[in-house]
Design a protein around this motif. Structure first.
Motif, PDB file in Angstrom:
ATOM      1  N   ARG A   3      39.306  39.584  34.443  1.00 54.57           N
ATOM      2  CA  ARG A   3      40.131  40.209  35.482  1.00 54.57           C
ATOM      3  C   ARG A   3      41.329  39.319  35.753  1.00 54.57           C
ATOM      4  NH1 ARG A   3      35.385  41.165  39.783  1.00 54.57           N
ATOM      5  NH2 ARG A   3      34.493  43.087  38.938  1.00 54.57           N
ATOM      6  N   LEU A   4      42.481  39.957  35.971  1.00 53.51           N
ATOM      7  CA  LEU A   4      43.679  39.223  36.347  1.00 53.51           C
ATOM      8  C   LEU A   4      44.247  39.803  37.634  1.00 53.51           C
ATOM      9  CD1 LEU A   4      45.494  38.849  32.904  1.00 53.51           C
ATOM     10  CD2 LEU A   4      44.320  37.055  34.205  1.00 53.51           C
ATOM     11  N   ALA A   5      44.629  38.928  38.541  1.00 55.27           N
ATOM     12  CA  ALA A   5      45.352  39.361  39.730  1.00 55.27           C
ATOM     13  C   ALA A   5      46.794  39.617  39.309  1.00 55.27           C
ATOM     14  CB  ALA A   5      45.297  38.282  40.808  1.00 55.27           C
ATOM     15  N   VAL A  37      43.210  43.101  39.561  1.00 56.97           N
ATOM     16  CA  VAL A  37      43.010  42.832  40.980  1.00 56.97           C
ATOM     17  C   VAL A  37      44.421  42.805  41.557  1.00 56.97           C
ATOM     18  CG1 VAL A  37      42.137  41.227  42.711  1.00 56.97           C
ATOM     19  CG2 VAL A  37      40.963  41.443  40.500  1.00 56.97           C
ATOM     20  N   SER A  98      39.429  36.984  40.431  1.00 55.70           N
ATOM     21  CA  SER A  98      40.137  37.025  39.154  1.00 55.70           C
ATOM     22  C   SER A  98      39.989  35.741  38.349  1.00 55.70           C
ATOM     23  CB  SER A  98      41.618  37.326  39.399  1.00 55.70           C
ATOM     24  OG  SER A  98      42.216  36.274  40.119  1.00 55.70           O
TER      25      SER A  98
END
Length: 193
Positions: A3-5, A37, A98
């Motif tokens: 997951r990446l913000a 995110v 994240s």
């Protein structure tokens, strides 16, 4: 990176290239199996990132403060929508949820998020990659300013590489995947500081 913000503006600039870019970022992450995110809004670049990911079967986790959720800007189409009490809780949730951060064009709030991610990395609150998507040369001056801070001595040599940038989302993701964590300030001796 699971997951990446994604940090970006909630505004809709006149030039549609920014909305197109945000959609492309969301779609690219979804196609790579990377969850998004983000700030939980349905407007501007925020909404375009979420739409790009959702329309490509991606996971989208929104984190929005109560005050904004109450003003009908919350994106209820998210996979998950977390309503938090304020901006500090929102940014902490971005870090907790994240494996890294991507900043795309945005304004003051976007800059706040970027610099906090870099600051927290320097200190050692996280060891995740902090990416800056310099599409259209939007962040040329910011990149130059960061280099100037380092040249003057306000960014330690060990931390020069925290901000990773590229003009293309694929190139940026490649650089972020290759990121090797630096030595945080919390682990340094006084002589290193």
């Amino acid at each position: 990176m699971k997951r990446l913000a994604v940090y970006c503006g909630s505004a809709t600039p006149e030039d549609g290239c920014y909305i197109d870019l945000a959609y492309e970022v969301g779609a690219t992450l979804a196609k790579r199996g990377i969850g998004v995110v983000y700030g939980g809004g349905r407007l501007g670049l925020m909404g375009a990132v979420a739409k790009g990911a959702l329309e490509n079967d991606g996971e989208v986790i929104g984190v929005i403060p109560e005050a904004l959720a109450g003003s009908e800007v919350a994106n209820t189409d998210c996979t998950e929508l977390h309503v938090v009490s304020g901006m500090h809780e929102r940014k902490k949730a971005f870090t907790d949820l994240s494996d890294g951060f991507i900043t795309i064009p945005g304004g003051v709030g976007t800059m706040d998020e970027l610099w906090e991610a870099i600051s927290w990395a320097q200190l050692g609150y996280h060891s995740n990659p902090v990416g800056l998507l310099n599409a259209f040369g939007f962040y040329d001056h910011l990149i130059a300013h960061n280099a100037h801070m380092a040249a003057v001595g306000f960014v330690r040599p060990a931390h020069h590489g925290i901000m990773i940038w590229d003009g293309d989302i694929e190139g940026l993701l490649g650089k972020m995947a290759a990121y090797k964590p630096h030595q945080p300030i919390f682990e340094m001796k006084a002589d290193d500081l």
